[in-house]
Write a protein that holds these residues in place. Structure first.
Motif, short mmCIF file in Angstrom:
data_model
loop_
_atom_site.label_atom_id
_atom_site.label_comp_id
_atom_site.label_asym_id
_atom_site.label_seq_id
_atom_site.Cartn_x
_atom_site.Cartn_y
_atom_site.Cartn_z
N SER A 104 -3.21 3.13 1.88
CA SER A 104 -3.40 3.52 0.49
C SER A 104 -2.31 2.98 -0.43
N LYS A 105 -1.20 2.54 0.16
CA LYS A 105 -0.13 1.97 -0.67
C LYS A 105 -0.57 0.66 -1.32
N ASN A 106 -1.64 0.07 -0.81
CA ASN A 106 -2.16 -1.16 -1.40
C ASN A 106 -3.35 -0.91 -2.33
N ALA A 107 -3.66 0.33 -2.60
CA ALA A 107 -4.77 0.63 -3.51
C ALA A 107 -4.51 0.06 -4.90
N GLN A 108 -3.28 0.21 -5.38
CA GLN A 108 -2.96 -0.31 -6.71
C GLN A 108 -3.03 -1.84 -6.74
N TYR A 109 -2.73 -2.45 -5.63
CA TYR A 109 -2.86 -3.91 -5.53
C TYR A 109 -4.32 -4.33 -5.74
N VAL A 110 -5.24 -3.63 -5.08
CA VAL A 110 -6.66 -3.96 -5.22
C VAL A 110 -7.11 -3.78 -6.66
N ILE A 111 -6.68 -2.68 -7.28
CA ILE A 111 -7.02 -2.43 -8.68
C ILE A 111 -6.46 -3.53 -9.58
#
Length: 329
Positions: free
Chosen positions: A89-96
């Motif tokens: 989930s730490k990469n969720a902002q990356y996807v966004i």
């Protein structure tokens, strides 16, 4: 006319980054494709398929049509290192960030459209609870009142009047106003994004046998037929409602620029049977072109270099054709 299209590489732990390899097998004389994602990640995962490619750094001031052997990347770094098959989930902002960068680029006219790789709603909602998917995210970003999901394959296209709804809610959702919105957007985008001067739309009814004159339901008589009659008076070429079980015949496929079905599982099982490996998804109603792969992140295949790129290639080709045919308004 700008013919530069962004490709978002999607969930970093899924198959999206490695599928970018297959872009290097394509050539377009008039279209530049720009992959958005972490350069090191994409280079590492793409290498699972082979080393016969180079990576060029994206420069918005230089237009470089897609050439065989090259992957053009706008480097957007991961938040944390990604492991194939294991979401973080730490990469969720990356996807966004991939999605927002692509959308903002379309609004500023840097890009003509977007091809979206697969993402995981589950991991993003851990960080952004109200996130429901690509479509709704782009719709909100662009303040678009209504969008239409249209899926297709190399044989035909299917637009949906309603999407992910329980069966029990569909009848009350299909109103005259909804059908006006859906059909108007479908007709408009077939003209402006597909370059079809006079689109022919063929629609199913809601009930078995399209209601059979009211014996199997009255939604056709009360709502669908009156709506379609008024749409025809406005110059929209829509045929139906037809029984869904006989609508997907060659004689209709040959004439339809798009089919319209009343709910998700009325048209999509037929579509996916006809062309599962060549399926694509496009969102109509947005102020830019958006196509997508018609599959998920496939975590079980990620990092193995065996995922099929058929849907990605179809989405890329569709975006390219739409960019060529689209009409500036």
């Amino acid at each position: 006319m700008n013919k530069r299209i962004a490709i978002t590489s999607g969930e970093p732990s899924g198959i999206g980054p490695e599928l970018m390899y297959h872009l290097s097998k394509l050539e377009f004389e008039d279209i530049q494709f720009v992959v958005l994602g972490d350069r090191k990640l994409i280079e590492k995962r793409a290498s699972l398929y082979g080393s016969d490619f180079t990576i060029s750094e994206y420069d918005k001031n230089r237009f470089e049509p897609q050439s065989i052997g090259n992957i053009c990347i706008m480097d957007i770094p991961l938040n944390v290192e990604s492991v194939a098959g294991h979401m973080d989930s730490k990469n969720a902002q990356y996807v966004i960030k991939l999605l927002k960068t692509a959308s903002d680029g379309c609004i500023s006219k840097e890009f003509k459209g977007i091809v979206t790789g697969p993402i995981s709603k589950a991991v993003i909602t851990e960080v952004i609870p109200n996130f429901t998917g690509h479509t709704e995210y782009f719709q909100n970003l662009t303040n678009t009142k209504k969008v239409v999901m249209m899926l297709g394959c190399d044989k035909f296209n299917v637009a949906l009047a309603t999407t992910h709804l329980p069966i029990k809610d569909i009848s009350k959702t299909i109103t005259k106003e909804l059908l006006f919105e859906i059909v108007t957007i479908l007709n408009h985008d077939l003209k402006t994004k597909f370059g079809i001067k006079k689109p022919h739309i063929i629609s199913s009814g809601l009930n078995p046998h399209a209601g059979e004159d009211g014996h199997l339901g009255t939604e056709e008589l009360d709502t669908i037929i009156p709506a379609f009659n008024e749409l025809r008076e406005k110059g929209i070429d829509i045929e139906g409602p037809l029984p869904a079980d006989t609508m997907f015949q060659d004689k209709y496929i040959e004439r339809a620029d798009a089919f319209l079905t009343m709910y998700h599982d009325q048209g999509l099982p037929v579509l996916k049977y006809a062309g599962f490996d060549s399926g694509f998804n496009t969102t109509l109603g947005l102020p830019y072109i958006r196509t997508s792969v018609d599959h998920g992140t496939a975590l079980d295949l990620a990092g193995k270099g065996i995922a099929d790129a058929g849907s990605l290639i179809c989405a890329i080709n569709l975006a390219a054709n739409m960019a060529r045919r689209s009409i500036q308004e």
